[in-house]
Design an enzyme around this catalytic site. Structure first.
Site: not given
Ligand code: AGP
Length: 609
Positions: A2, A27, A74, A100-101, A482, A486, A489, A505, A604
């Protein structure tokens, strides 16, 4: 998650709030809302969906007033809906809150209120705060806020506004970020700097337990008991442009292309390409300090966790210290064997990720020395870790992390070299070579991201796939993790990364005709083994896209397609091999018509557990 924003001054607040929220949409973007203090009290406008839906809703009937707060959500408590959107008010509509929280004890508070006949119009925890605020108000807004904070448990950044005291907004935080911006005859609040950067660079980065009473003329800061406190003004050293798309279609693409700069900024002052020397003046560790460290934990989430896996290889191989890498949400609850002989490195782009912060606190509680690696100056990780090394990626807005990841890799590599040298574990010629190699990386990244046409073709060809697999060994496997994250996501293609030798395996059962398998093959000591794994999947008719060094003709014989990256050393390869994976994910998402910067269900910064 948020985003919250607030304005008080002489301008019309609505425009400022909508603009600020557009910078905070990363956010959370389930719903958006604003509350403006109009002549006869607060007017709340909110609705489910993106900010544009709110803009449409108020078209031709924009709230007027010079004081207001806004929110982009969010969802945590209560599904995305008009009712659950913030701001929330008490039943009279005179007391307004954005949050936010999470309020952990909201249910018991709500039950009490329901028993007293109070009516609620949402399923959120936040609405309880608006009720409390109203119930506690006895003619002094500050007192009411103090009482609210004493009553609730949980994490929050909060902004309060009320009809009876229209000349102020009060805000505070615990475990979630909040900045107060200082203007001339106007002041601002926000979850993050991009929301206010076009108006000011002078800010207070709020700490837990600090309250800001924000008026048009000034900002009074107090502790939770109302005692005045003083704070240094933090001057933001980047400008509004850095938080804009700058001609790119998406933030993600802009951020991919910014990697030469972010790598250069992160190495600046730390490496010397002429002498091959490296230093971290912010750490000033010595041999004795490292002698005392028997084990290193690297703790993080998501992409930062993947950077940690690469970091483990670097530190173990270059500094000779054993490293365990942990997902922060696991570390915090698994009673890790941590003591004063351990160093815990937490990696976090935002520096605000709830699980990472909790893990950091747990490590400290257990007596570990802690080091934060973060991109946000003034973030909780930056403040709470014993020591901090900043990545200088600049603001990262796209939900999918790209430039933060490569700067994290760079910091981990530089740390490993630094530790290896201090421990006299690292051959000085290798150390110099690595440092000189680091200096060349920005130019190599630049070359790599410019050769994108081939990747666009692959994205179109394989964009309709349901599944994809990413394989590699050693550092290539770490990068594969990674790459898979990506892709899933932002394109929603189911993707899995496997250590190439592990596939047989069990997972090999999923390799069928034309399933795309992306194989990274930069690690020369295990190259032949990787080639065998390519053959294994080719034998099941998979379509293999390999990533290897320029000039590697052998690879072309085995794979269906090869994406070449500039030849570099073993340890530097991850900084280059991840680039085609970032671009592949980006163009696959475009092909599938996905909202690249705002993927479904994500946000984010994950400031809830
Ligand atoms: C990556 O593309 C993400 N959206 C997510 O995995 C992110 O890296 C993770 O939430 C950690 O965030 P931070 O680095 O701000 O702690």
């Amino acid at each position: 998650m948020c985003g919250i924003v607030g304005y008080i001054g002489k301008r019309q607040a609505t425009g400022f709030l909508l603009d600020g929220l557009s910078k905070l949409e990363y956010r959370g973007y389930d719903s958006a809302g604003i509350a403006i203090l109009e002549k006869d009290g607060p007017r709340v406008e909110k609705c489910m969906g993106r900010l544009d839906a709110l803009r449409k809703k108020i078209e031709g009937r924009v709230p007027t007033g010079t004081v207001g707060i806004g929110h982009t959500r969010w969802a945590t408590h209560g599904r995305p809906s008009d009712h659950n959107a913030h701001p929330h008010t008490d039943p009279t509509g005179k007391f307004v809150v954005v949050h936010n929280g999470i309020v952990e004890n909201y249910l018991s508070l709500k039950e009490d209120m329901l028993a007293h006949g109070e009516q609620f119009s949402s399923e959120t925890d936040t609405e309880v705060l608006a009720h409390l605020f109203a119930n506690y108000y006895k003619g002094n807004m500050e007192d009411a806020v103090h009482r609210v904070l004493k009553t609730i448990r949980g994490s929050y950044s909060l902004a309060f506004m009320c009809a009876a005291e229209p000349d102020k907004i009060i805000c505070t935080k615990k475990d979630n970020p909040l900045v107060v911006g200082l203007g001339k005859d106007e002041n601002y609040i926000a979850s993050d700097i991009p929301a206010i950067i076009s108006s000011t660079r002078d800010t207070y980065i709020m700490n837990d337990g600090e309250i800001a009473i924000v008026t048009a003329d000034g900002v009074k800061l107090t502790d939770l008991k109302g005692n005045p406190i003083t704070k240094e003004i933090f001057k933001v050293n980047w400008n509004a442009e850095a938080a804009e798309k700058g001609g790119f279609e998406h933030f993600m693409l802009k951020e991919i292309y910014e990697q030469p700069k972010s790598i250069r900024d992160t190495m600046r002052g730390r490496v010397n390409g002429k002498t091959g020397k490296l230093n971290f003046t912010e750490l000033n560790w010595n041999k004795d300090f490292l002698k005392d460290i028997h084990k290193i934990f690297i703790v993080a989430c998501g992409t930062a966790y993947h950077a940690g896996i690469v970091g483990k290889c670097y530190i173990e191989q270059l500094a000779g210290i054993p490293v365990e890498v942990d997902i922060a949400s696991e570390f915090r609850y698994r009673n890790p064997i941590v003591d004063k002989h351990t160093l815990t490195i937490v990696i976090s782009q935002s520096g605000e990720t709830s699980d990472t912060l909790a893990a950091l606190r747990e490590a400290k509680r257990l007596g570990s020395h802690t080091l934060g690696v973060t991109n946000v100056v003034g973030s909780a990780v930056g403040r709470e870790a014993d020591q901090v090394v900043y990545t200088y990626a600049g603001p990262e807005i796209a939900v999918a992390s790209t430039k933060a990841y490569t700067t994290q890799l760079l910091v981990m590599l530089m740390l490993a070299i630094y530790m290896g040298n201090l421990k006299e574990n690292l051959d000085s010629a290798l150390s110099e070579d690595l440092v000189k190699g680091i200096v060349e990386i920005p130019e190599l990244i630049h070359r790599q991201v410019e050769s994108v046409d081939q990747i666009k073709v692959f994205a179109r060809k394989y964009g309709s796939a349901e599944d994809a697999f990413f394989l590699g060994r050693g550092l290539d496997y770490a990068v594969a993790l990674e790459g898979a994250l990506k892709l899933k996501e932002i394109s929603y293609i189911h993707a899995e990364a496997y250590a190439a030798g592990e596939l047989k395996h069990g997972t090999l059962a999923l390799i069928v005709q034309r399933v795309p398998v992306i194989v990274i093959a930069t690690q020369e000591d295990i190259y032949d083994k990787t080639l065998s794994n390519i053959q294994e999947v080719k034998a099941r008719d998979a379509s293999v896209i390999a990533i290897g060094y320029e000039g590697d003709e052998k690879l072309a014989k085995y794979a269906d397609h090869v994406i070449y990256i500039p030849r570099t050393g073993k340890y530097l390869a991850p900084l280059l091999s991840v680039l085609p994976l970032q671009l592949l994910a980006y163009y696959a998402a475009l092909t599938r018509g996905c909202d690249v910067d705002k993927p479904r269900n994500l946000a984010k910064s994950v400031t809830v557990e």
